[in-house]
Design an enzyme around this catalytic site. Sequence first.
Site, PDB file in Angstrom:
ATOM      1  N   ARG B  14       8.638   1.835  20.580  1.00  0.00           N
ATOM      2  CA  ARG B  14       6.929   1.933  20.812  1.00  0.00           C
ATOM      3  C   ARG B  14       6.206   1.882  19.813  1.00  0.00           C
ATOM      4  O   ARG B  14       5.255   1.537  19.898  1.00  0.00           O
ATOM      5  CB  ARG B  14       7.120   3.067  21.709  1.00  0.00           C
ATOM      6  CG  ARG B  14       7.928   3.034  23.091  1.00  0.00           C
ATOM      7  CD  ARG B  14       7.642   4.373  23.973  1.00  0.00           C
ATOM      8  NE  ARG B  14       7.861   5.546  23.103  1.00  0.00           N
ATOM      9  CZ  ARG B  14       7.538   6.764  23.470  1.00  0.00           C
ATOM     10  NH1 ARG B  14       6.921   6.952  24.498  1.00  0.00           N
ATOM     11  NH2 ARG B  14       8.121   7.754  22.780  1.00  0.00           N
ATOM     12  N   SER B  41       2.130   7.893  26.991  1.00  0.00           N
ATOM     13  CA  SER B  41       3.547   7.383  27.160  1.00  0.00           C
ATOM     14  C   SER B  41       3.703   6.085  26.772  1.00  0.00           C
ATOM     15  O   SER B  41       4.791   5.613  26.277  1.00  0.00           O
ATOM     16  CB  SER B  41       3.974   7.533  28.700  1.00  0.00           C
ATOM     17  OG  SER B  41       3.187   6.845  29.674  1.00  0.00           O
ATOM     18  N   GLU B  62      -0.825   0.653  40.189  1.00  0.00           N
ATOM     19  CA  GLU B  62      -0.240  -0.190  39.489  1.00  0.00           C
ATOM     20  C   GLU B  62      -0.512  -1.832  40.127  1.00  0.00           C
ATOM     21  O   GLU B  62      -0.482  -2.685  39.260  1.00  0.00           O
ATOM     22  CB  GLU B  62       1.296  -0.316  39.595  1.00  0.00           C
ATOM     23  CG  GLU B  62       1.748   1.074  38.536  1.00  0.00           C
ATOM     24  CD  GLU B  62       1.561   2.534  39.161  1.00  0.00           C
ATOM     25  OE1 GLU B  62       1.454   2.452  40.359  1.00  0.00           O
ATOM     26  OE2 GLU B  62       1.293   3.562  38.443  1.00  0.00           O
ATOM     27  N   PHE B  87       7.746   0.990  37.552  1.00  0.00           N
ATOM     28  CA  PHE B  87       6.592   1.055  38.388  1.00  0.00           C
ATOM     29  C   PHE B  87       5.854  -0.328  38.234  1.00  0.00           C
ATOM     30  O   PHE B  87       5.034  -1.004  38.956  1.00  0.00           O
ATOM     31  CB  PHE B  87       5.577   2.227  38.232  1.00  0.00           C
ATOM     32  CG  PHE B  87       6.399   3.479  37.979  1.00  0.00           C
ATOM     33  CD1 PHE B  87       7.330   3.691  39.261  1.00  0.00           C
ATOM     34  CD2 PHE B  87       6.318   4.415  37.290  1.00  0.00           C
ATOM     35  CE1 PHE B  87       8.068   4.827  39.202  1.00  0.00           C
ATOM     36  CE2 PHE B  87       7.068   5.461  37.164  1.00  0.00           C
ATOM     37  CZ  PHE B  87       7.902   5.738  38.231  1.00  0.00           C
ATOM     38  N   ARG B 171      12.599   3.047  24.743  1.00  0.00           N
ATOM     39  CA  ARG B 171      11.972   4.379  24.436  1.00  0.00           C
ATOM     40  C   ARG B 171      13.066   5.107  23.699  1.00  0.00           C
ATOM     41  O   ARG B 171      13.278   5.981  22.807  1.00  0.00           O
ATOM     42  CB  ARG B 171      11.615   5.295  25.562  1.00  0.00           C
ATOM     43  CG  ARG B 171      11.252   6.683  25.216  1.00  0.00           C
ATOM     44  CD  ARG B 171      11.276   7.591  26.718  1.00  0.00           C
ATOM     45  NE  ARG B 171      10.587   8.800  26.300  1.00  0.00           N
ATOM     46  CZ  ARG B 171       9.170   9.071  26.759  1.00  0.00           C
ATOM     47  NH1 ARG B 171       8.569   7.805  26.989  1.00  0.00           N
ATOM     48  NH2 ARG B 171       8.708  10.362  26.497  1.00  0.00           N
TER      49      ARG B 171
END
Lengths: 277, 315
Positions: B14, B41, B62, B87, B171
């Site tokens: 990230r 995030s 979303e 999502f 992640r």
Amino acid sequence: MAEQPGDTRFDPARLAAEATEVRKRILTTIGAAKMGHVGGDLSVTDILVTLFFGVLNVDPARPEMPDRDRFVLSKGHCAAALYTVLARRGFFAEDELASFMQPLSRLNGHPNRRKVPGVEANTGPLGHGLPIAVGTAVGAQVTGASYRSFCIVGDGELQEGSNWEAAMFAGHRGLGNLTLVADRNGLQQGARVADTNDLSPLGDKFAAFGWEVRDIDGHDHAALLDALSRPGEGRPVFVLARTVKGKGVSFMEDGVEWHHGVPTPAQIDAALKELSR
Amino acid sequence: MSDKGVAAGLHDCRKAFAETLAEMARGDARIVAVCNDSVGSSNLKAFQQEFPDRLINVGIAEQNMVGVAAGLANAGLVPFVCCASPFLTGRAMEQVKVDAAYNGYHIVLCGMSPGMAYGELGPTHHSIEDLAWMRAIHDLTVLVPADPFQTREAVRQAASAEGPVFMRIGRFAVPAVSDEAAGFAIGRADELRGGSDVTIVATGTLVSRALEAADRLAEDGISARVLNVSSLAPIDAEALVRAARETRGIVTAEEGVPHGGLGGAVAEIVAQAHPTRMKILGVTAFAPTGDTAFLLDHFGLNAAGIEAAARQLAA
């Protein structure tokens, strides 16, 4: 129809005359294809005609011009009405309407931007158009562009949750450059909206989300011209256009069976006679 | 959650993603970030500070997020949509299909924290179906960068690609696995290790584990080829068919369901071009409670599991 190039500002009487021609053409197109959504096409006709002949800054010779106003027909099943208006406005030849829904025609039952000039977004599944129009309006904020964004939804379509995500966000962003029109004919595919999952009080819901609400007769071209021509002042505009499904053809008006019912040749003849009076 | 600092030699992709996105945005005013209350995030805080007007946070919505991105693309911008992968792909799948792909808009959909990155949060937050779902959509490029180098290159190349791109941004900390001199190319699989007995095809987090497995197999004289498939669509069919032809079988390993993702893609290709024996390793059930490393071990998505599968095919 076409006046001088660039002169698209018809007065209400001429918009009404154009709408009648559009309705006739929708009936013959759907009659030939033996498919379509005639009831919703006829309810949305006056809104589409007012937009394309009286309001939108678009140029059929340059359908992709960067500063064009953006228009998204979210109720994509009413493609026949959109195609007819686009053809009569000069985006493609009117003769091509005869190919509506025929094999390999670019005039699919739902609009496709990659094939049909003047179509801004591919729609069909309900609840997609408003988020896209919100995106084009936010894009103008980000880039400093001065165009306006417009979207038409069916009232039944407002049962889709994605509209409310978009409505909330448009209010939050104060998108004065965005105008949403609800074609409020009160009917959805299977029954009355009020008997299925009632949306009332519809205008109050948008007002609560920070929109300016203009509640009008969706077949009154003067009222439509007025409501659609004026941008919002720091707020998105919701035009609650009260319409009649099947408008203009007495035996179709307000009848749920005409959502995607196909008229017989005799019914088309009768409808054309009625519209020609 | 398993975000307890990055051990020596391991990298959080990230960081590479956020740095490259900002670098691209400095040179290209069309680049905007779109997110769903995921500034933290998605590691977008610095982007937001540098480009406050180009960070569009739609809130927890979303479907609207992807539709808005389509509208931004229509307006001439290049949106990078940053959202937790389950999502983005699941909740907004029809918007990905219709608004992004069918429209042909140049949108970069960034599925953050994919696979079982949110280990302890449970199967609702495990993005194990995303590759199968996204791979099913026409005209959508699907990328799974395996390390920071590939992440940076994926962002750069996606920014100038045509049409929509989906990319997984991990992640879970990973070692560098790429041969940087060989570069990164959309549509190309990278052979990280030559081998003639068996082929291990891996993606994302599983690539470093595939290399470990190959080392263990080499100790027993088994020669394992390792292919990193970081581009699932388009996919390097030629490299896969060559592996089917030149080795005795193919093991696939991915942090996702064993049907429809990398394993499915490889099986579809070799079954039609050069049938070979395969073992498709993946997440075979809704997971029990545990952190990411525990869950990868639980499902045999580690060097030992890959090694065992490869031994069976090499025999």
